[in-house]
Design an enzyme around this catalytic site. Structure first.
Site, PDB file in Angstrom:
ATOM      1  N   SER A 242       0.836  -1.201   0.000  1.00  0.00           N
ATOM      2  CA  SER A 242       0.000   0.000   0.000  1.00  0.00           C
ATOM      3  C   SER A 242       0.876   1.259   0.000  1.00  0.00           C
ATOM      4  O   SER A 242       1.702   1.427  -0.894  1.00  0.00           O
ATOM      5  CB  SER A 242      -0.963  -0.041   1.186  1.00  0.00           C
ATOM      6  OG  SER A 242      -1.971   0.957   1.059  1.00  0.00           O
ATOM      7  N   GLU A 336      -9.947  -3.424  -6.170  1.00  0.00           N
ATOM      8  CA  GLU A 336      -9.458  -2.353  -5.314  1.00  0.00           C
ATOM      9  C   GLU A 336      -9.415  -1.028  -6.070  1.00  0.00           C
ATOM     10  O   GLU A 336      -9.119  -0.989  -7.271  1.00  0.00           O
ATOM     11  CB  GLU A 336      -8.103  -2.685  -4.715  1.00  0.00           C
ATOM     12  CG  GLU A 336      -6.989  -3.053  -5.660  1.00  0.00           C
ATOM     13  CD  GLU A 336      -5.678  -3.241  -4.891  1.00  0.00           C
ATOM     14  OE1 GLU A 336      -5.258  -2.279  -4.226  1.00  0.00           O
ATOM     15  OE2 GLU A 336      -5.102  -4.331  -4.956  1.00  0.00           O
ATOM     16  N   HIS A 366      -7.403  -5.179  -1.814  1.00  0.00           N
ATOM     17  CA  HIS A 366      -6.179  -4.441  -1.520  1.00  0.00           C
ATOM     18  C   HIS A 366      -5.255  -5.249  -0.605  1.00  0.00           C
ATOM     19  O   HIS A 366      -5.685  -5.779   0.423  1.00  0.00           O
ATOM     20  CB  HIS A 366      -6.566  -3.126  -0.849  1.00  0.00           C
ATOM     21  CG  HIS A 366      -5.450  -2.172  -0.626  1.00  0.00           C
ATOM     22  ND1 HIS A 366      -4.716  -1.635  -1.658  1.00  0.00           N
ATOM     23  CD2 HIS A 366      -4.945  -1.628   0.518  1.00  0.00           C
ATOM     24  CE1 HIS A 366      -3.815  -0.808  -1.164  1.00  0.00           C
ATOM     25  NE2 HIS A 366      -3.920  -0.793   0.145  1.00  0.00           N
TER      26      HIS A 366
END
Length: 401
Positions: A242, A336, A366
């Site tokens: 991320s 996502e 995600h």
């Protein structure tokens, strides 16, 4: 987060005797052939993750997790039989095995139950994340030690039985305002295990208390310290999930611009690489994404950028000059809102003549690699990443040896 308990059925290989069953007080057990089926109500996703990691820590083979949808008074029927492992390669949309599809649906439901409220602030989100991660104990063979490199706090992560010939410099996710190096040690250790490497996970300073460029400065300081300690750049790979994926790319760009030798490769999981939120998927994937949305991300962008231009290359690497960077593996799920961050980052890298692999797994959320106990695709993706990193580290050894 949802408050209603959810009924789960969990299949494990083998028979669990009375002693082992004491580890699962919320469940009743039933023997079916050579398997044990655990059925019980759990209050939230954190409790489920705690059970799954307890299963893993006991060395049990998890076969399947089912979130039982019918009301409790209905006849639920037996768990679906058949092997649970089927995602050894990226699945095609057509012909995807039914087990994998059910796993994806179960994980989606769990994540929607545990998603942050849209109107929640930083402190509430930090509290909710701590609750979730605290229910996920590390495997017994993973050791985490606090240390400091370049004046920055880090977590040193090792796995018993793995001779660390290399170093994974890891950056955790959390949109630059959440998480820490220690709560992400489980996923980081999975990368280190597959790369035959020790992991140094950077506990970089978080916004809003420490906005940009604090995280970027901390990341570069740790990388410089590794080089100063005598670690060859060819023995280092970067990895991150991320925001940590975006920070890994920013660190490569920053190191290049400071004239430092670059590592052998980088592995990026669902990189958060465009804080202008300009990717089309931020809107087109809103319903498919169980965790993130424009409404959740926008306040955290402001926390991190603190008045700086969000399109700066070290904030949003999709806009950076990526020329001269080492090989990149970018993995992302099709469910996502940051899908386009990964796609556009790969395009930017390819346009700069960087060796890049874009690995899109359909139907997963995600940073899906974090859900190995629930999702076959997670383990398969980490295995592919391990092969990629091992090949680049070995290749660098041949060139420099």
């Amino acid at each position: 987060m949802g408050d209603d308990p959810v009924l789960y059925q969990i299949r494990v290989d083998g028979h669990l005797g009375p002693i082992l069953m004491t580890a699962f007080p919320a469940f009743v057990s039933e023997q079916q052939g050579g398997e044990t089926v655990l059925t019980g109500l759990l209050p939230d996703a954190a409790a489920l993750f705690g059970v799954l990691f307890e299963i893993e820590s006991l060395g049990l083979d998890l076969l399947e997790v089912r979130r039982v949808r019918p009301p409790l008074h209905q006849d639920l029927g037996p768990p679906r039989a058949g092997p649970a492992k089927c995602a050894t390669e990226p699945s095609a949309i057509e012909g995807r095995c039914s087990v994998s599809t059910e796993q994806q649906e179960t994980l989606d439901a769990i994540l929607r139950q545990s998603a942050f409220p849209v109107d929640s602030g930083v402190e509430e989100q930090r509290r909710l994340l701590r609750e979730l991660t605290s229910a996920q104990p590390l495997p017994a063979e993973v050791t985490v030690e606090s240390a400091e490199l370049g004046g920055v706090a880090v977590a040193g992560i090792t796995v018993d039985g793995v001779e660390p010939r290399h170093v994974v410099l890891y950056f955790h996710g959390g949109v630059y305002v959440l998480g820490d190096a220690f709560s992400s040690a489980g996923l980081a250790s999975q990368v280190g295990r597959r790369a035959d490497a020790k992991v140094v996970s950077v506990d970089y300073r978080l916004a809003p208390e420490h906005p940009y460029p604090a995280a970027v400065d901390d990341a570069l300081a740790v990388y410089e310290a590794l080089l100063e300690d005598g670690v060859a750049p060819s023995d280092i790979v970067l990895a991150g999930d991320s925001a940590g994926g975006g920070l890994a790319v920013a660190t490569l760009v920053n190191a290049r611009d400071h004239g430092l030798p670059l590592p052998a490769a980088a592995y990026l999981m669902s990189p958060y690489a465009d804080l202008t939120l300009a990717g089309a998927s931020i809107d087109t994937k809103r319903k498919a994404d169980p965790l993130l949305s424009r409404e959740l991300l926008e306040p955290r962008v402001t926390d991190y950028t603190a008045g700086q231009d969000a399109s700066l290359g070290l904030i949003s690497p999709v806009f950076a000059d990526l020329s001269g960077l080492p090989p990149l593996l970018i993995q992302v799920g099709s469910h996502e809102v940051l899908l386009d961050d990964a796609v556009r980052l790969a395009q930017q890298a390819a346009g700069a003549d960087v060796e890049v692999i874009l690995d899109v797994t359909p139907g997963v959320p995600h940073v899906f690699q974090a859900y190995g106990p629930l999702l076959d695709e997670a383990t398969a993706a980490l295995d592919r990443a391990g092969q990629f990193l091992a090949a680049r580290l070995t290749g660098a050894e041949r060139v420099t040896g």
